[in-house]
Design a protein around this motif. Structure first.
Motif, PDB file in Angstrom:
ATOM      1  N   ARG A 184       0.721  -1.669  -0.558  1.00  0.00           N
ATOM      2  CA  ARG A 184       0.239  -0.012   0.187  1.00  0.00           C
ATOM      3  C   ARG A 184       1.145   1.031   0.054  1.00  0.00           C
ATOM      4  O   ARG A 184       0.256   2.457  -0.589  1.00  0.00           O
ATOM      5  CB  ARG A 184      -1.019   0.326   0.746  1.00  0.00           C
ATOM      6  CG  ARG A 184      -2.241  -1.080   0.861  1.00  0.00           C
ATOM      7  CD  ARG A 184      -3.231  -1.115   2.588  1.00  0.00           C
ATOM      8  NE  ARG A 184      -2.036  -0.904   3.562  1.00  0.00           N
ATOM      9  CZ  ARG A 184      -1.605  -2.407   4.158  1.00  0.00           C
ATOM     10  NH1 ARG A 184      -2.359  -3.053   3.996  1.00  0.00           N
ATOM     11  NH2 ARG A 184      -0.819  -1.784   5.685  1.00  0.00           N
ATOM     12  N   THR A 185       1.927   1.349   1.207  1.00  0.00           N
ATOM     13  CA  THR A 185       2.789   2.432   1.264  1.00  0.00           C
ATOM     14  C   THR A 185       3.166   2.838  -0.029  1.00  0.00           C
ATOM     15  O   THR A 185       4.145   3.578  -0.981  1.00  0.00           O
ATOM     16  CB  THR A 185       3.781   2.605   2.980  1.00  0.00           C
ATOM     17  OG1 THR A 185       2.320   2.443   3.464  1.00  0.00           O
ATOM     18  CG2 THR A 185       3.578   3.897   2.255  1.00  0.00           C
ATOM     19  N   ASP A 208      -2.581   5.771   7.689  1.00  0.00           N
ATOM     20  CA  ASP A 208      -1.993   4.377   8.735  1.00  0.00           C
ATOM     21  C   ASP A 208      -2.159   4.937  10.218  1.00  0.00           C
ATOM     22  O   ASP A 208      -1.121   4.877  10.639  1.00  0.00           O
ATOM     23  CB  ASP A 208      -1.554   3.917   8.174  1.00  0.00           C
ATOM     24  CG  ASP A 208      -1.376   2.482   8.317  1.00  0.00           C
ATOM     25  OD1 ASP A 208      -1.864   1.753   9.711  1.00  0.00           O
ATOM     26  OD2 ASP A 208      -1.010   1.573   7.290  1.00  0.00           O
ATOM     27  N   ALA A 211       0.583   1.522  11.156  1.00  0.00           N
ATOM     28  CA  ALA A 211       2.161   1.274  10.981  1.00  0.00           C
ATOM     29  C   ALA A 211       2.272   1.894   9.776  1.00  0.00           C
ATOM     30  O   ALA A 211       2.490   2.219   9.032  1.00  0.00           O
ATOM     31  CB  ALA A 211       2.012  -0.078  10.879  1.00  0.00           C
ATOM     32  N   SER A 213       3.687   4.750   7.606  1.00  0.00           N
ATOM     33  CA  SER A 213       5.699   4.570   7.387  1.00  0.00           C
ATOM     34  C   SER A 213       6.359   5.202   6.072  1.00  0.00           C
ATOM     35  O   SER A 213       7.189   5.497   5.677  1.00  0.00           O
ATOM     36  CB  SER A 213       6.257   2.834   7.287  1.00  0.00           C
ATOM     37  OG  SER A 213       5.378   2.853   5.654  1.00  0.00           O
ATOM     38  N   ASP A 292      -2.898   6.813   2.361  1.00  0.00           N
ATOM     39  CA  ASP A 292      -2.638   5.837   2.796  1.00  0.00           C
ATOM     40  C   ASP A 292      -3.077   5.319   3.861  1.00  0.00           C
ATOM     41  O   ASP A 292      -2.639   5.872   5.218  1.00  0.00           O
ATOM     42  CB  ASP A 292      -1.058   5.633   2.532  1.00  0.00           C
ATOM     43  CG  ASP A 292       0.102   4.495   3.205  1.00  0.00           C
ATOM     44  OD1 ASP A 292      -0.899   3.573   2.763  1.00  0.00           O
ATOM     45  OD2 ASP A 292       1.126   4.043   3.584  1.00  0.00           O
TER      46      ASP A 292
HETATM   47 MG   LIG Z   1       2.166   0.856   5.120  1.00  0.00          MG
END
Ligand SMILES: [Mg+2]
Ligand SMILES: Nc1ncnc2c1ncn2[C@@H]1O[C@H](COP(=O)(O)OP(=O)(O)OP(=O)(O)O)[C@@H](O)[C@H]1O
Length: 444
Positions: A184-185, A208, A211, A213, A292
């Motif tokens: 996803r990121t 998110d 998590a 990132s 995200d």
């Molecule tokens: Mg991610």
């Protein structure tokens, strides 16, 4: 029967307003609240039809206003005669019925009556024109209108609903995917980077709550203010395009980033209504918003009876509900594909319209020869996905970009993964991809 009213007004004007309310027929002042806990308890118990609130009432914020609304309490905002900022805060909290503290009993009566009738549906609240205070002159609203005029940029976009194309606010692309780190990121970061590179100014939001990132992917400092600062501004009613821009540094030409929570245990800071307000404001700051989000979509109140408690998955749900386009990304291996198929069912409960499905890390070793076709066929067969996109497995490019904290366009411009994402960005934005190398050089 008299309308039951409570006050939650700062000390400077509370006594005067209470005295005026005491002279209004058909209205009964049932409580002068001492603090927000008192206010929420009285309204939560159904003892008030309408709350008179002011922005200077200690600890009152967007979350409390949302709770009052959820309890069905009508709202009337009051502010000092020249308190422009307080009036703006009330507007940002979505309290559309606003009065000066020196309004007449008749004006209070009209406002209370409108608020009591329309309850928790602020959009329907309308005061008679002659009783509306000077809120029609809204300098910040005018500024935003000026900024957004003509910003509907998508000439033809197959992934956006036709009625949304008419809107001047920027589209919101939410990148979601089931658990298992499907990418996803990587996709959100590079999609945003490619869109900016194509000349479409973009805000990338890391929402998110499990998590985050994005900051790491772009080698940004953890201390950057980011989404927590922006939602705090929304909570306090001080979010506007300038304060958002200050929370949202430009990291390369045309690309602004609202970094995520530096520590996962700070997730209660991102309330859904605040994030919705932030995303709405992002739509005025750039021509594309990319978000995200984390994988889990369970509505936590199904697990808990405390519906007023913060909900960890609420950020993803709010972003998905605000999206104009949802991208559902899954890993192209047997486990990842099965999760994607199930995830698409869960997603349907949040957004019934079909997402753009992307299979990432596509490789023969995981699914057999002709992996693109196999993956596409599997998605068609098991999830009824008529059209999907694929991104090849490209570990050298993705690992290298992450290690360097750079976009694929900067680190590995000719890599297969980057090419697939460029093509996706070009389709989403409706802009033809070019190969202007070195365009991102200004970032370093
Ligand atoms: Mg991610
Ligand atoms: N196309 C690809 N080819 C090879 N590796 C990839 C690809 N896309 C992503 N990756 C790698 O997969 C890992 C997970 O990617 P990413 O962090 O984007 O996943 P995520 O879905 O955001 O996971 P999280 O649950 O941590 O949010 C990273 O190491 C990333 O470099």
């Amino acid at each position: 029967m008299a309308t039951a009213v409570v006050t939650a007004i700062g000390a400077a004007h509370e006594a005067a307003v209470a005295a005026t309310i005491g002279r209004v027929t058909g209205v009964r002042l049932v409580r002068r609240c001492a603090d927000v806990a008192d206010l929420l308890a009285v309204c939560g118990a159904g003892r008030a039809d309408v709350a008179l609130v002011s922005a200077d009432f200690a600890d009152l914020d967007r979350g409390a206003i949302a709770t009052l609304r959820g309890a069905g309490t009508g709202l009337v905002g009051v502010h000092g005669p020249s308190a422009v900022e307080e009036r703006e805060v009330l507007r940002q909290w979505g309290v559309p019925t606003r009065l000066r503290t020196d309004a007449t009993p008749a004006e209070f009566a009209a406002a209370v009556s409108v608020a009591a009738d329309t309850g928790d549906n602020p959009a329907e609240q309308q005061l008679p024109a002659e009783r509306r205070e000077e809120s029609d002159a809204d300098p910040i609203g005018e500024e935003l209108a000026a900024m957004t005029s003509g910003s509907s940029y998508l000439p033809h976009n197959p992934f956006l609903e036709p009625e949304r194309e008419e809107r001047s606010a920027a589209p919101v692309v939410v990148v979601w995917g089931p658990p298992g780190a499907p990418g996803r990121t990587v996709l959100a970061v590079n999609l945003a980077g490619e869109a900016a590179r194509l000349g479409v100014s973009t805000v990338l939001v890391d929402a998110d709550t499990h998590a985050a990132s994005v900051a790491q992917h772009l080698a940004l400092l953890d201390e950057a203010p980011g989404v927590a600062a922006a939602t705090r501004l929304a909570d306090s009613g001080h979010l506007d395009v300038r304060s958002l821009a200050a929370s949202c540094p430009q990291v390369s030409p045309g690309l602004r980033v609202l970094t995520g929570l530096p520590r996962a245990d700070r997730w209660p800071e991102i309330r859904d209504d605040s994030l919705t307000a932030v995303l709405e404001q992002c739509r005025t700051l750039a021509r594309l918003v990319v978000v995200d989000v984390a994988a889990p979509l369970e509505e936590d109140e199904e697990l808990s009876y405390d519906t007023a408690a913060p909900r960890r998955n609420a950020a993803a749900l709010a972003a998905l509900r605000a999206a104009t386009t949802v991208i559902a990304v899954g890993a192209a291996d047997p486990v990842g594909l099965q999760r994607l198929v199930r995830g698409l069912e869960d997603l349907r409960a949040v957004r019934p319209d079909p997402p753009l499905v992307v299979a990432n890390k596509v490789r023969a070793a995981a699914v057999g020869t002709g992996p693109e076709q196999r993956v596409t066929d599997a998605l068609q067969r098991f999830a009824g996905v008529a059209q999907s996109r694929t991104i090849p497995d490209d570990r050298p490019a993705c690992d290298g970009a992450l290690l360097a904290g750079r976009l694929l366009a900067e680190h590995a411009p000719g890599s297969p993964a980057r090419k697939a994402i460029t093509s996706l960005a070009a389709d989403l934005t409706g802009v033809v991809a070019t190969t202007r190398r070195g365009w991102f050089a200004a970032r370093r």
